[in-house]
Design a protein around this motif. Sequence first.
Motif, PDB file in Angstrom:
ATOM      1  N   ASP A   1       0.790  -1.103   0.082  1.00 54.05           N
ATOM      2  CA  ASP A   1      -0.066  -0.112   0.144  1.00 54.05           C
ATOM      3  C   ASP A   1       0.816   1.301  -0.113  1.00 54.05           C
ATOM      4  O   ASP A   1       0.113   2.544   0.072  1.00 54.05           O
ATOM      5  N   GLY A   2       2.217   1.208  -0.114  1.00 54.21           N
ATOM      6  CA  GLY A   2       3.059   2.315  -0.280  1.00 54.21           C
ATOM      7  C   GLY A   2       3.667   2.707   1.020  1.00 54.21           C
ATOM      8  O   GLY A   2       4.493   3.708   0.914  1.00 54.21           O
ATOM      9  N   ASN A   3       3.180   2.142   2.187  1.00 52.43           N
ATOM     10  CA  ASN A   3       3.999   2.653   3.573  1.00 52.43           C
ATOM     11  C   ASN A   3       5.153   2.124   3.797  1.00 52.43           C
ATOM     12  O   ASN A   3       5.721   1.192   2.806  1.00 52.43           O
ATOM     13  N   VAL A   4       6.177   2.848   4.428  1.00 51.52           N
ATOM     14  CA  VAL A   4       7.550   2.202   4.921  1.00 51.52           C
ATOM     15  C   VAL A   4       7.636   2.216   6.067  1.00 51.52           C
ATOM     16  O   VAL A   4       8.221   2.893   7.152  1.00 51.52           O
ATOM     17  N   PRO A   5       7.244   0.969   6.708  1.00 49.70           N
ATOM     18  CA  PRO A   5       7.307   0.747   8.092  1.00 49.70           C
ATOM     19  C   PRO A   5       8.651   0.135   8.531  1.00 49.70           C
ATOM     20  O   PRO A   5       9.279  -0.131   7.329  1.00 49.70           O
ATOM     21  N   PHE A   6       9.402  -0.227   9.479  1.00 47.49           N
ATOM     22  CA  PHE A   6      10.235  -0.863   9.870  1.00 47.49           C
ATOM     23  C   PHE A   6      10.145  -2.110  10.730  1.00 47.49           C
ATOM     24  O   PHE A   6       8.941  -2.141  11.280  1.00 47.49           O
ATOM     25  N   LYS A   7      11.106  -2.894  10.785  1.00 46.09           N
ATOM     26  CA  LYS A   7      10.904  -4.074  11.796  1.00 46.09           C
ATOM     27  C   LYS A   7      12.456  -4.402  12.413  1.00 46.09           C
ATOM     28  O   LYS A   7      13.499  -3.786  11.697  1.00 46.09           O
ATOM     29  N   HIS A   8      12.578  -4.746  13.462  1.00 49.97           N
ATOM     30  CA  HIS A   8      13.737  -5.454  14.251  1.00 49.97           C
ATOM     31  C   HIS A   8      14.022  -6.502  13.836  1.00 49.97           C
ATOM     32  O   HIS A   8      13.208  -7.634  13.871  1.00 49.97           O
ATOM     33  N   ARG A   9      15.478  -6.822  13.716  1.00 48.15           N
ATOM     34  CA  ARG A   9      15.874  -8.311  13.787  1.00 48.15           C
ATOM     35  C   ARG A   9      16.958  -8.118  14.704  1.00 48.15           C
ATOM     36  O   ARG A   9      17.850  -7.336  14.465  1.00 48.15           O
ATOM     37  N   SER A  10      16.996  -9.052  15.647  1.00 46.65           N
ATOM     38  CA  SER A  10      18.063  -8.970  16.665  1.00 46.65           C
ATOM     39  C   SER A  10      18.715 -10.291  16.838  1.00 46.65           C
ATOM     40  O   SER A  10      18.009 -11.425  16.973  1.00 46.65           O
ATOM     41  N   TYR A  11      20.083 -10.423  17.213  1.00 47.43           N
ATOM     42  CA  TYR A  11      20.825 -11.695  17.315  1.00 47.43           C
ATOM     43  C   TYR A  11      21.460 -11.433  18.626  1.00 47.43           C
ATOM     44  O   TYR A  11      22.265 -10.500  18.884  1.00 47.43           O
ATOM     45  N   LEU A  12      21.433 -12.540  19.411  1.00 50.77           N
ATOM     46  CA  LEU A  12      21.956 -12.320  20.783  1.00 50.77           C
ATOM     47  C   LEU A  12      23.238 -13.539  20.913  1.00 50.77           C
ATOM     48  O   LEU A  12      23.164 -14.748  20.441  1.00 50.77           O
ATOM     49  N   ASP A  13      24.348 -12.971  21.795  1.00 51.36           N
ATOM     50  CA  ASP A  13      25.592 -14.042  21.884  1.00 51.36           C
ATOM     51  C   ASP A  13      25.694 -13.783  23.477  1.00 51.36           C
ATOM     52  O   ASP A  13      26.184 -12.772  23.789  1.00 51.36           O
ATOM     53  N   CYS A  14      25.864 -14.872  24.121  1.00 47.13           N
ATOM     54  CA  CYS A  14      26.115 -14.722  25.558  1.00 47.13           C
ATOM     55  C   CYS A  14      27.405 -15.873  25.760  1.00 47.13           C
ATOM     56  O   CYS A  14      27.664 -16.186  27.098  1.00 47.13           O
ATOM     57  N   SER A  15      28.071 -16.047  24.839  1.00 47.49           N
ATOM     58  CA  SER A  15      29.223 -17.117  24.986  1.00 47.49           C
ATOM     59  C   SER A  15      30.416 -16.429  24.999  1.00 47.49           C
ATOM     60  O   SER A  15      31.263 -16.528  24.232  1.00 47.49           O
ATOM     61  N   ARG A  16      30.706 -15.534  25.822  1.00 49.23           N
ATOM     62  CA  ARG A  16      31.981 -14.714  26.095  1.00 49.23           C
ATOM     63  C   ARG A  16      33.109 -15.049  25.053  1.00 49.23           C
ATOM     64  O   ARG A  16      33.699 -16.310  25.252  1.00 49.23           O
ATOM     65  N   GLY A  17      33.335 -14.541  24.123  1.00 49.23           N
ATOM     66  CA  GLY A  17      34.273 -14.532  23.127  1.00 49.23           C
ATOM     67  C   GLY A  17      34.207 -15.432  22.115  1.00 49.23           C
ATOM     68  O   GLY A  17      34.915 -15.504  21.059  1.00 49.23           O
ATOM     69  N   THR A  18      33.079 -16.239  22.122  1.00 52.43           N
ATOM     70  CA  THR A  18      32.938 -17.157  20.801  1.00 52.43           C
ATOM     71  C   THR A  18      31.869 -16.580  19.855  1.00 52.43           C
ATOM     72  O   THR A  18      30.681 -16.361  20.301  1.00 52.43           O
ATOM     73  N   PRO A  19      32.201 -16.231  18.719  1.00 51.51           N
ATOM     74  CA  PRO A  19      31.256 -15.520  17.793  1.00 51.51           C
ATOM     75  C   PRO A  19      30.096 -16.464  17.660  1.00 51.51           C
ATOM     76  O   PRO A  19      29.933 -17.499  17.609  1.00 51.51           O
ATOM     77  N   ARG A  20      28.812 -15.882  17.304  1.00 42.13           N
ATOM     78  CA  ARG A  20      27.642 -16.769  17.100  1.00 42.13           C
ATOM     79  C   ARG A  20      27.129 -15.958  15.463  1.00 42.13           C
ATOM     80  O   ARG A  20      27.091 -14.685  15.277  1.00 42.13           O
ATOM     81  N   ALA A  21      27.171 -16.957  14.610  1.00 46.76           N
ATOM     82  CA  ALA A  21      26.727 -16.442  13.128  1.00 46.76           C
ATOM     83  C   ALA A  21      25.371 -16.144  13.039  1.00 46.76           C
ATOM     84  O   ALA A  21      24.499 -16.895  13.697  1.00 46.76           O
ATOM     85  N   PHE A  22      25.140 -15.350  12.098  1.00 44.05           N
ATOM     86  CA  PHE A  22      23.791 -15.262  11.972  1.00 44.05           C
ATOM     87  C   PHE A  22      23.521 -14.899  10.381  1.00 44.05           C
ATOM     88  O   PHE A  22      24.581 -14.256   9.657  1.00 44.05           O
ATOM     89  N   ALA A  23      22.143 -14.893   9.777  1.00 47.65           N
ATOM     90  CA  ALA A  23      22.188 -14.435   8.184  1.00 47.65           C
ATOM     91  C   ALA A  23      20.662 -14.272   8.167  1.00 47.65           C
ATOM     92  O   ALA A  23      19.874 -15.029   8.712  1.00 47.65           O
ATOM     93  N   PHE A  24      20.418 -13.215   7.169  1.00 47.02           N
ATOM     94  CA  PHE A  24      18.882 -12.915   6.973  1.00 47.02           C
ATOM     95  C   PHE A  24      18.877 -12.500   5.561  1.00 47.02           C
ATOM     96  O   PHE A  24      19.656 -11.796   5.116  1.00 47.02           O
ATOM     97  N   THR A  25      17.501 -12.481   5.034  1.00 46.01           N
ATOM     98  CA  THR A  25      17.398 -11.936   3.607  1.00 46.01           C
ATOM     99  C   THR A  25      16.010 -11.418   3.695  1.00 46.01           C
ATOM    100  O   THR A  25      15.035 -11.949   4.314  1.00 46.01           O
TER     101      THR A  25
END
Length: 164
Positions: free
Chosen positions: A103-127
């Motif tokens: 309908d022509g509106n431009v809303p936004f949404k959030h995508r959030s990624y959490l890592d609690c494993s001190r020093g070990t990276p967590r991979a993420f991907a989205f399209t």
Amino acid sequence: MRASRTIMIAVTAGLLTAAPVTVASASASADTVAPATGGELGWGPTYAPGKRAVAKGTLTSSGLNKTRIPATSTVAVKGRVTDLTKGPGCGWAVFRISYRTNDGNVPFKHRSYLDCSRGTPRAFAFTDRNVALVELKMCSEGRGSRPSDVCLYAGTWKILYSSL
């Protein structure tokens, strides 16, 4: 005088809608914002306040649709978020994606990624499709089902992609 001003406004408006421009905010230089015409851009490292979390990755844009206002494209984001806290905190990578609806509106949404494993990276991907703007904010706070309102609404966002 009035006719020439009207023509100038019409020409300027035509130029603005003819070619989307990649914009950069004061916090992002022109080489850190993905090109609106397509391609891949490496972003990061982006740190949370106090360097308690970090994220780094790539953003790929394709299929720019210039027939719509604002112009939109398909955006793929890949990356890693790393928690650098020394206590019970976690690292959050929060993306704010502005997209165009039918309908022509431009809303936004959030995508959030959490890592609690001190020093070990967590991979993420989205399209996402029909994207006009992608922004990133890094936060460091406790574990939860979603980032706090302070994380979402305080501070500044880093622009990763814009077709506005």
